[in-house]
Motif scaffolding. Structure first.
Motif, PDB file in Angstrom:
ATOM      1  N   ALA A  89       0.814  -1.213   0.000  1.00 15.69           N
ATOM      2  CA  ALA A  89       0.000   0.000   0.000  1.00 15.69           C
ATOM      3  C   ALA A  89       0.847   1.262   0.000  1.00 15.69           C
ATOM      4  O   ALA A  89       0.391   2.324  -0.440  1.00 15.69           O
ATOM      5  CB  ALA A  89      -0.936  -0.002   1.212  1.00 15.69           C
ATOM      6  N   GLY A  90       2.095   1.155   0.473  1.00 12.13           N
ATOM      7  CA  GLY A  90       2.962   2.327   0.508  1.00 12.13           C
ATOM      8  C   GLY A  90       3.845   2.478  -0.708  1.00 12.13           C
ATOM      9  O   GLY A  90       4.610   3.449  -0.808  1.00 12.13           O
ATOM     10  N   GLY A  91       3.758   1.542  -1.647  1.00 11.77           N
ATOM     11  CA  GLY A  91       4.612   1.594  -2.827  1.00 11.77           C
ATOM     12  C   GLY A  91       3.828   1.834  -4.091  1.00 11.77           C
ATOM     13  O   GLY A  91       2.690   2.316  -4.075  1.00 11.77           O
ATOM     14  N   LEU A  92       4.438   1.452  -5.231  1.00 10.72           N
ATOM     15  CA  LEU A  92       3.819   1.684  -6.521  1.00 10.72           C
ATOM     16  C   LEU A  92       2.515   0.907  -6.680  1.00 10.72           C
ATOM     17  O   LEU A  92       1.638   1.303  -7.443  1.00 10.72           O
ATOM     18  CB  LEU A  92       4.798   1.296  -7.638  1.00 10.72           C
ATOM     19  N   ALA A  93       2.360  -0.201  -5.953  1.00  8.40           N
ATOM     20  CA  ALA A  93       1.136  -0.999  -6.019  1.00  8.40           C
ATOM     21  C   ALA A  93      -0.002  -0.394  -5.205  1.00  8.40           C
ATOM     22  O   ALA A  93      -1.116  -0.918  -5.202  1.00  8.40           O
ATOM     23  CB  ALA A  93       1.411  -2.420  -5.521  1.00  8.40           C
ATOM     24  N   GLY A  94       0.271   0.706  -4.513  1.00 12.71           N
ATOM     25  CA  GLY A  94      -0.749   1.326  -3.672  1.00 12.71           C
ATOM     26  C   GLY A  94      -1.970   1.761  -4.472  1.00 12.71           C
ATOM     27  O   GLY A  94      -1.868   2.127  -5.646  1.00 12.71           O
ATOM     28  N   SER A  95      -3.134   1.704  -3.829  1.00 11.86           N
ATOM     29  CA  SER A  95      -4.391   2.088  -4.480  1.00 11.86           C
ATOM     30  C   SER A  95      -5.426   2.371  -3.410  1.00 11.86           C
ATOM     31  O   SER A  95      -5.245   2.013  -2.235  1.00 11.86           O
ATOM     32  CB  SER A  95      -4.907   0.963  -5.391  1.00 11.86           C
ATOM     33  N   ARG A  96      -6.530   2.976  -3.821  1.00  9.55           N
ATOM     34  CA  ARG A  96      -7.633   3.197  -2.883  1.00  9.55           C
ATOM     35  C   ARG A  96      -8.207   1.876  -2.402  1.00  9.55           C
ATOM     36  O   ARG A  96      -8.655   1.759  -1.263  1.00  9.55           O
ATOM     37  CB  ARG A  96      -8.727   4.027  -3.560  1.00  9.55           C
ATOM     38  N   LEU A 140      -8.497   1.137   1.544  1.00  9.83           N
ATOM     39  CA  LEU A 140      -9.788   1.001   2.207  1.00  9.83           C
ATOM     40  C   LEU A 140     -10.166  -0.435   2.547  1.00  9.83           C
ATOM     41  O   LEU A 140     -10.930  -0.664   3.490  1.00  9.83           O
ATOM     42  CB  LEU A 140     -10.888   1.599   1.321  1.00  9.83           C
ATOM     43  N   LYS A 141      -9.655  -1.404   1.786  1.00  5.17           N
ATOM     44  CA  LYS A 141     -10.215  -2.751   1.908  1.00  5.17           C
ATOM     45  C   LYS A 141      -9.223  -3.852   2.274  1.00  5.17           C
ATOM     46  O   LYS A 141      -9.642  -4.993   2.472  1.00  5.17           O
ATOM     47  CB  LYS A 141     -10.904  -3.126   0.583  1.00  5.17           C
ATOM     48  N   ARG A 142      -7.929  -3.570   2.350  1.00  4.82           N
ATOM     49  CA  ARG A 142      -7.001  -4.684   2.567  1.00  4.82           C
ATOM     50  C   ARG A 142      -7.231  -5.384   3.898  1.00  4.82           C
ATOM     51  O   ARG A 142      -7.201  -6.615   3.976  1.00  4.82           O
ATOM     52  CB  ARG A 142      -5.548  -4.237   2.427  1.00  4.82           C
ATOM     53  N   HIS A 143      -7.489  -4.620   4.953  1.00 11.39           N
ATOM     54  CA  HIS A 143      -7.644  -5.255   6.272  1.00 11.39           C
ATOM     55  C   HIS A 143      -8.954  -6.033   6.361  1.00 11.39           C
ATOM     56  O   HIS A 143      -8.983  -7.146   6.915  1.00 11.39           O
ATOM     57  CB  HIS A 143      -7.546  -4.199   7.377  1.00 11.39           C
ATOM     58  N   SER A 144     -10.026  -5.481   5.813  1.00 15.39           N
ATOM     59  CA  SER A 144     -11.298  -6.213   5.855  1.00 15.39           C
ATOM     60  C   SER A 144     -11.237  -7.468   4.983  1.00 15.39           C
ATOM     61  O   SER A 144     -11.826  -8.501   5.328  1.00 15.39           O
ATOM     62  CB  SER A 144     -12.461  -5.316   5.415  1.00 15.39           C
ATOM     63  N   MET A 145     -10.513  -7.413   3.879  1.00 14.41           N
ATOM     64  CA  MET A 145     -10.356  -8.611   3.052  1.00 14.41           C
ATOM     65  C   MET A 145      -9.576  -9.689   3.791  1.00 14.41           C
ATOM     66  O   MET A 145      -9.953 -10.866   3.771  1.00 14.41           O
ATOM     67  CB  MET A 145      -9.667  -8.267   1.728  1.00 14.41           C
ATOM     68  N   ILE A 146      -8.514  -9.299   4.460  1.00  8.91           N
ATOM     69  CA  ILE A 146      -7.730 -10.276   5.214  1.00  8.91           C
ATOM     70  C   ILE A 146      -8.579 -10.902   6.317  1.00  8.91           C
ATOM     71  O   ILE A 146      -8.482 -12.104   6.593  1.00  8.91           O
ATOM     72  CB  ILE A 146      -6.464  -9.606   5.802  1.00  8.91           C
ATOM     73  N   ARG A 147      -9.472 -10.109   6.921  1.00  9.52           N
ATOM     74  CA  ARG A 147     -10.355 -10.630   7.977  1.00  9.52           C
ATOM     75  C   ARG A 147     -11.570 -11.353   7.404  1.00  9.52           C
ATOM     76  O   ARG A 147     -12.388 -11.878   8.157  1.00  9.52           O
ATOM     77  CB  ARG A 147     -10.833  -9.479   8.874  1.00  9.52           C
ATOM     78  N   ARG A 148     -11.677 -11.387   6.079  1.00  8.18           N
ATOM     79  CA  ARG A 148     -12.820 -12.012   5.400  1.00  8.18           C
ATOM     80  C   ARG A 148     -14.134 -11.372   5.827  1.00  8.18           C
ATOM     81  O   ARG A 148     -15.127 -12.029   6.091  1.00  8.18           O
ATOM     82  CB  ARG A 148     -12.866 -13.511   5.645  1.00  8.18           C
ATOM     83  N   GLU A 149     -14.133 -10.056   5.863  1.00  2.00           N
ATOM     84  CA  GLU A 149     -15.339  -9.289   6.160  1.00  2.00           C
ATOM     85  C   GLU A 149     -15.834  -8.672   4.848  1.00  2.00           C
ATOM     86  O   GLU A 149     -15.176  -7.790   4.285  1.00  2.00           O
ATOM     87  CB  GLU A 149     -15.042  -8.192   7.185  1.00  2.00           C
TER      88      GLU A 149
END
Length: 287
Positions: free
Chosen positions: A204-211, A215-224
């Motif tokens: 998220a802090g590099g070139l691959a970063g995006s909205r 907004l969604k990486r943590h909820s995706m990891i938690r399967r929410e």
């Protein structure tokens, strides 16, 4: 103060109408749901009993509806009751050809029509930070800006009628592709024994970063996967993107793959979940 009729008070339309009220506009809304009408009244707007009631006395009418058939039906009703000079903003996500057809019908009735779909999801609708891509005449766009500024922070006139919807189709194919790749990144990290939280924080802090990552990486990891923006709607939008590509005579191979992933999520019963639930499809592919 502008008098605004607002038709379609769903996940996006309801907070958008409330923001217009908060900005000092007089908003009369209509929706098939009595609960949503009550919510508008609680926010300081007025509830109408039908589309005609929302249009009556309005300087501007906004629609925020699920798909092209609903927009065509409601637009026909709006045009039946509209006075000359009415400014009609359709902020739904529909096919560009439908927007062009509605604009032609509106012009025949002396109504100024813009297609003005949005990006930013429910959070952007609530915060008034939507990106708004607008198709239509330049003068009509300028007239709409005082209203649009209550709803978004990035507001761009992108071309003639239908152009806003074409840009929105491009937006949706990019968003869908990013969700698919973030899902694959999570599966790769977890399958390799790497902490996905740490891994995606770096991404998220590099070139691959995006909205999407923001907004969604943590909820995706938690399967929410509570919506947000439902798979069902993104499936509709990917269909619009594929159809727009066919109409333009261009090949979008990655878009086709993303459309199939979204279709698979829907076929697997995830249509009511957030579009980040593409992760469930990638997980299923991996057993």
């Amino acid at each position: 103060m502008t008098t605004i009729g607002f038709v379609g008070l769903g996940v996006m339309g309801s907070p958008m109408a409330a923001n217009l009220v908060a900005a000092g506009h007089a908003v009369t809304g209509y929706d098939v749901s009595a609960e949503r009408l009550d919510r508008l009244a609680d926010a300081g707007g007025k509830a109408a009993g039908d589309v005609a009631g929302a249009v009556a006395g309005a300087d501007v009418v906004i629609t925020m509806l699920p798909d092209s058939p609903q927009v065509e039906e409601v637009a026909a009703e709006i045009l039946r009751h509209a006075g000359p000079g009415l400014l009609y903003l359709d902020m739904s996500t529909i096919s560009p050809s439908t927007s062009r057809r509605v604009a032609e019908q509106a012009a025949a009735r002396g109504v100024r029509a813009l297609d003005a779909p949005v990006s930013g999801g429910e959070r952007g609708a609530v915060d008034g930070t939507l990106s708004i891509m607008v198709g239509g005449a330049g003068g009509d766009f300028e007239a709409a800006l005082p209203v649009l500024r209550a709803l978004g922070t990035t507001i761009v006139h992108v071309g003639p009628p239908g152009a806003g919807q074409t840009v929105k189709a491009a937006n949706q194919l990019v968003v869908g592709g990013i969700y698919g790749l973030v899902a694959e990144a999570i599966v790769l990290l977890e399958g390799s024994g790497v902490d996905p939280v740490a891994g995606l924080d770096v991404l998220a802090g590099g070139l691959a970063g995006s909205r999407v990552l923001d907004l969604k990486r943590h909820s995706m990891i938690r399967r929410e996967f509570a919506p947000g923006f439902r798979i069902d709607l993104h499936h509709k939008d990917m269909g619009i993107a594929v159809a727009a590509a066919r109409e333009a005579g261009v090949a979008l191979p990655l878009t086709g793959q993303v459309a199939q992933l979204v279709a698979a999520a829907r076929a697997q019963g995830h249509g009511s979940l957030d579009h980040s639930a593409l992760l469930k499809v990638i997980e299923r592919l991996n057993g």
